[in-house]
Structure formats: structure tokens, C-alpha cells
Scaffold this motif. Structure first.
Motif, PDB file in Angstrom:
ATOM      1  N   ALA A  48       0.832  -1.206   0.000  1.00  0.00           N
ATOM      2  CA  ALA A  48       0.000   0.000   0.000  1.00  0.00           C
ATOM      3  C   ALA A  48       0.865   1.255   0.000  1.00  0.00           C
ATOM      4  O   ALA A  48       1.818   1.353   0.775  1.00  0.00           O
ATOM      5  CB  ALA A  48      -0.911  -0.004   1.225  1.00  0.00           C
ATOM      6  N   TRP A  49       0.543   2.185  -0.886  1.00  0.00           N
ATOM      7  CA  TRP A  49       1.177   3.491  -1.024  1.00  0.00           C
ATOM      8  C   TRP A  49       2.546   3.453  -1.697  1.00  0.00           C
ATOM      9  O   TRP A  49       3.141   4.505  -1.944  1.00  0.00           O
ATOM     10  CB  TRP A  49       1.296   4.217   0.333  1.00  0.00           C
TER      11      TRP A  49
ATOM     12  N   LEU B 180       4.318   6.644  -3.869  1.00  0.00           N
ATOM     13  CA  LEU B 180       5.504   7.161  -3.191  1.00  0.00           C
ATOM     14  C   LEU B 180       6.711   7.100  -4.117  1.00  0.00           C
ATOM     15  O   LEU B 180       7.494   8.061  -4.199  1.00  0.00           O
ATOM     16  CB  LEU B 180       5.772   6.362  -1.914  1.00  0.00           C
TER      17      LEU B 180
ATOM     18  N   TYR C 211      10.578  -0.660   7.419  1.00  0.00           N
ATOM     19  CA  TYR C 211       9.159  -0.798   7.097  1.00  0.00           C
ATOM     20  C   TYR C 211       8.677  -2.100   7.712  1.00  0.00           C
ATOM     21  O   TYR C 211       9.197  -3.184   7.407  1.00  0.00           O
ATOM     22  CB  TYR C 211       8.931  -0.820   5.583  1.00  0.00           C
TER      23      TYR C 211
ATOM     24  N   SER D 176       3.403   2.009   7.742  1.00  0.00           N
ATOM     25  CA  SER D 176       2.749   2.353   6.484  1.00  0.00           C
ATOM     26  C   SER D 176       3.621   3.348   5.739  1.00  0.00           C
ATOM     27  O   SER D 176       4.320   4.162   6.356  1.00  0.00           O
ATOM     28  CB  SER D 176       1.366   2.972   6.751  1.00  0.00           C
TER      29      SER D 176
ATOM     30  N   GLU E 242       2.284   5.578   3.794  1.00  0.00           N
ATOM     31  CA  GLU E 242       1.451   6.764   3.557  1.00  0.00           C
ATOM     32  C   GLU E 242       2.006   8.017   4.210  1.00  0.00           C
ATOM     33  O   GLU E 242       2.007   9.091   3.585  1.00  0.00           O
ATOM     34  CB  GLU E 242       0.018   6.489   4.026  1.00  0.00           C
ATOM     35  N   PRO E 243       2.505   7.973   5.468  1.00  0.00           N
ATOM     36  CA  PRO E 243       3.075   9.187   6.059  1.00  0.00           C
ATOM     37  C   PRO E 243       4.272   9.729   5.287  1.00  0.00           C
ATOM     38  O   PRO E 243       4.489  10.941   5.239  1.00  0.00           O
ATOM     39  CB  PRO E 243       3.483   8.734   7.469  1.00  0.00           C
TER      40      PRO E 243
ATOM     41  N   LEU F 144       4.683   9.523   2.002  1.00  0.00           N
ATOM     42  CA  LEU F 144       4.116  10.192   0.829  1.00  0.00           C
ATOM     43  C   LEU F 144       3.556  11.553   1.216  1.00  0.00           C
ATOM     44  O   LEU F 144       3.761  12.543   0.500  1.00  0.00           O
ATOM     45  CB  LEU F 144       3.022   9.314   0.220  1.00  0.00           C
ATOM     46  N   ARG F 145       2.884  11.617   2.334  1.00  0.00           N
ATOM     47  CA  ARG F 145       2.308  12.892   2.791  1.00  0.00           C
ATOM     48  C   ARG F 145       3.397  13.921   3.057  1.00  0.00           C
ATOM     49  O   ARG F 145       3.298  15.080   2.635  1.00  0.00           O
ATOM     50  CB  ARG F 145       1.465  12.663   4.036  1.00  0.00           C
TER      51      ARG F 145
END
Length: 229
Positions: A93-94, A98, A191, A212, A214-215, A217-218
Motif C-alpha cells: 500500500a502506497w 511514493l 518498514y 505504512s 502513507e506518512p 508520501l504525505r
């Protein structure tokens, strides 16, 4: 992530689950069965015959018969299994956005893995990600002594890209990854997709771990310049 002009990615874990639909436990058991048929079962002890990781089985044989024809044939068999698995690998995921974002903001990316580079290329091509990494894909060679935790593949990537270790970050999910990064002088981000992975990384004294992508990428989207040097 700050100042990471080069990002070195492990493959199986941070980018995808390679054996998602072609379970690695079956591949490992197949290796043991194949050795039995050859009359070479004694090359593995009882614990090794129950290993669920085909790379661990291959390493066990290599420790006893490094550079042998048997090891070469097993490595070829593992490459074929990984190529088969790549067709059904499950993306992390992500990971895809990324990778594309990190590339778009000017960082250089490389794969540093113990998997077959052929399987890596097959998977990346299927996700339209190959151009984000090529030609910097450094995977398993016939010399299994150079697999991580040896930093060989990381050093190959750094040398090819003309990058100093201080400008690089590695993302991986294992003790082997963390050790290789440390030996190469590269910062490491762990990870951990589950509690077991996080526990093993903590036991290896890895301090920076995410569950994750996702952080990351953010953060990259919010502050791309600060995070790419």
C-alpha cells in the motif's frame, strides 16, 4: 528522509509481497523434496528441512557447498520461482505513488535486493514503475556470499550513481537490510507491515520504523524540497 538524494529500496516487503499468490513455504518445501529425490537430504539438518523461506534453504546449501553446481542450479530454480511469483505479487500500500512522487521531485532511486533482478524488472514493468529505477536494479548474483547483510548491492548502487553514502536512505524490512545499510554507511528506515516485522527490527535496534508508507508520501508532498536536499 531529509536530504535523501538517493533512495535505495529493498524489493520484497517495501514495494510488494512477492510470494502473495505463490507461497514461499511451498517453494521452500519443493527445494527440500528436490534434494530428497537427488539423495541429498543429509545436506540439511532437521531444522533447515522445515524452513519456510526458499532463500534460507539456498543459503544453507551454499554454506556447505559454496560455488558448487548444485548451488547454481538451486539459484536458477529460485529465480524461476520468483519470476512466476512476480506475476501475482501484491503491491505494498502506497508504494507506487511514493515511488513516482520521490522520482518526480528529483531523487534518484535504486533497488537493492536479495531477489532476482529479473523478477524485480518483471514486477516493476507490470506496474509501469521500471523507468523510476532502471538501470539501477541490483539483485542476487551467483555469488551468494554477497547477499545482504553484506552491503555489496548497496555499494554497487552508490558507485553506479556516483552517490556518497551520506546522501542516501535505504528502506527495508529485515535485519539483513538494516545491517547492510549500517555497513554501507547509509541511513535506514524500517518498514514493518506487521507486529512480527516490527519486533524483529526493534530487536535489531532499528529506531526509525513505519508501519505504512502513507506518512512518507504525505511528508514528501508537503515538503518536497526539504526532503530531497
Amino acid at each position: 528522509m531529509a536530504g535523501a538524494r538517493v533512495v535505495l529500496w529493498d524489493f520484497d516487503g517495501p514495494i510488494c509481497t512477492l510470494f502473495a499468490r505463490h507461497p514461499s513455504v511451498g517453494v521452500a518445501a519443493g527445494f527440500v523434496e528436490w534434494l530428497n529425490r537427488l539423495g541429498l537430504a543429509e545436506l540439511l539438518d532437521e531444522k533447515e528441512r522445515r524452513l519456510e523461506d526458499p532463500q534460507a534453504v539456498l543459503r544453507a546449501i551454499d554454506r556447505r557447498h559454496r560455488g558448487s553446481d548444485l548451488v547454481a542450479e538451486m539459484e536458477e530454480r529460485l529465480t524461476k520461482e520468483e519470476l512466476h511469483a512476480a506475476a501475482g505479487a501484491m503491491p505494498t500500500a502506497w508504494a507506487d505513488p511514493l515511488i513516482r512522487t520521490w522520482k518526480a521531485v528529483g531523487s534518484r532511486l535504486a533497488i537493492t535486493t536479495n531477489n532476482s533482478p529479473q523478477a524485480v524488472r518483471k514486477y516493476l514493468k507490470s506496474r509501469d514503475l521500471l523507468s523510476c529505477f532502471a538501470p539501477h536494479i541490483y539483485g542476487r548474483t551467483r555469488d551468494l556470499g554477497l547477499l545482504k547483510p553484506d552491503p555489496h548491492c548497496l555499494n554497487r548502487a552508490l558507485n553506479a550513481m556516483g552517490a556518497h553514502p551520506s546522501t542516501a536512505l535505504m528502506i527495508g524490512d529485515s535485519l539483513f537490510d538494516a545491517t547492510a545499510a549500517h555497513r554501507a554507511g547509509v541511513s535506514f528506515l524500517g518498514y514493518a507491515r506487521d507486529e512480527d516485522k516490527e519486533k524483529s527490527l526493534r530487536e535489531a535496534e532499528v529506531e526509525d520504523i513505519v508501519g505504512s508508507l502513507e506518512p512518507l508520501l504525505r511528508l514528501l508532498r508537503e515538503r518536497p524540497t526539504n526532503l530531497t536536499g
